[in-house]
Design a protein around this motif. Structure first.
Motif, PDB file in Angstrom:
ATOM      1  N   VAL A 166       0.836  -1.197   0.000  1.00 53.49           N
ATOM      2  CA  VAL A 166       0.000   0.000   0.000  1.00 53.49           C
ATOM      3  C   VAL A 166       0.874   1.251   0.000  1.00 53.49           C
ATOM      4  O   VAL A 166       0.575   2.238  -0.701  1.00 53.49           O
ATOM      5  CB  VAL A 166      -0.974  -0.023   1.196  1.00 53.49           C
ATOM      6  N   ALA A 167       1.958   1.248   0.740  1.00 50.14           N
ATOM      7  CA  ALA A 167       2.855   2.403   0.778  1.00 50.14           C
ATOM      8  C   ALA A 167       3.485   2.644  -0.588  1.00 50.14           C
ATOM      9  O   ALA A 167       3.555   3.787  -1.064  1.00 50.14           O
ATOM     10  CB  ALA A 167       3.928   2.187   1.840  1.00 50.14           C
ATOM     11  N   VAL A 168       3.952   1.596  -1.225  1.00 47.96           N
ATOM     12  CA  VAL A 168       4.560   1.733  -2.561  1.00 47.96           C
ATOM     13  C   VAL A 168       3.515   2.205  -3.560  1.00 47.96           C
ATOM     14  O   VAL A 168       3.780   3.054  -4.416  1.00 47.96           O
ATOM     15  CB  VAL A 168       5.208   0.394  -2.999  1.00 47.96           C
ATOM     16  N   LEU A 169       2.304   1.667  -3.462  1.00 50.18           N
ATOM     17  CA  LEU A 169       1.230   2.076  -4.357  1.00 50.18           C
ATOM     18  C   LEU A 169       0.886   3.546  -4.139  1.00 50.18           C
ATOM     19  O   LEU A 169       0.694   4.295  -5.119  1.00 50.18           O
ATOM     20  CB  LEU A 169      -0.004   1.201  -4.093  1.00 50.18           C
ATOM     21  N   GLY A 170       0.820   3.989  -2.914  1.00 50.08           N
ATOM     22  CA  GLY A 170       0.552   5.396  -2.610  1.00 50.08           C
ATOM     23  C   GLY A 170       1.650   6.301  -3.127  1.00 50.08           C
ATOM     24  O   GLY A 170       1.379   7.383  -3.680  1.00 50.08           O
ATOM     25  N   SER A 190       1.206   9.124  -6.002  1.00 49.65           N
ATOM     26  CA  SER A 190       1.597  10.516  -5.735  1.00 49.65           C
ATOM     27  C   SER A 190       2.579  11.017  -6.792  1.00 49.65           C
ATOM     28  O   SER A 190       2.458  12.144  -7.295  1.00 49.65           O
ATOM     29  CB  SER A 190       2.236  10.636  -4.360  1.00 49.65           C
ATOM     30  N   VAL A 191       3.565  10.195  -7.125  1.00 51.22           N
ATOM     31  CA  VAL A 191       4.547  10.600  -8.144  1.00 51.22           C
ATOM     32  C   VAL A 191       3.854  10.761  -9.496  1.00 51.22           C
ATOM     33  O   VAL A 191       4.126  11.709 -10.242  1.00 51.22           O
ATOM     34  CB  VAL A 191       5.692   9.560  -8.224  1.00 51.22           C
ATOM     35  N   TRP A 192       2.912   9.891  -9.831  1.00 51.98           N
ATOM     36  CA  TRP A 192       2.218   9.967 -11.115  1.00 51.98           C
ATOM     37  C   TRP A 192       1.362  11.236 -11.183  1.00 51.98           C
ATOM     38  O   TRP A 192       1.337  11.925 -12.199  1.00 51.98           O
ATOM     39  CB  TRP A 192       1.343   8.721 -11.273  1.00 51.98           C
TER      40      TRP A 192
END
Length: 85
Positions: free
Chosen positions: A70-74, A78-80
């Motif tokens: 979930v952290a990596v997905l968030g 955010s970067v996208w």
């Protein structure tokens, strides 16, 4: 000189002593049986707690992995979003 006690009196006293010893041994045997039973109950409780703890640890292992995902997905989201502004 002193007279020796009659053999009947010695036999009676020995019989009383024997009865007292049997009673004492029966009481000690009962106490030991109770201690063994309590030890067995404690062993069963420890085994049950160990099994329950193992089940909890086994069911909990995916939580850190899911949190990291979930952290990596968030972070990726955010970067996208930041890149498309």
């Amino acid at each position: 000189m002193t007279q020796s006690p009659p053999t009947e009196s010695v036999a009676v006293e020995l019989e009383k002593l024997r009865g007292t010893m049997e009673t004492g041994f029966a009481r000690v045997d009962g106490a030991l049986a109770l201690l063994v039973q309590r030890g067995d109950q404690t062993d069963r409780q420890l085994a049950d707690h160990d099994q329950r703890l193992d089940n909890l640890e086994r069911s909990r292992w995916p939580l850190p992995s899911i949190a990291a995902l979930v952290a990596v997905l968030g972070l990726t989201l955010s970067v996208w979003q930041f890149a498309h502004r």
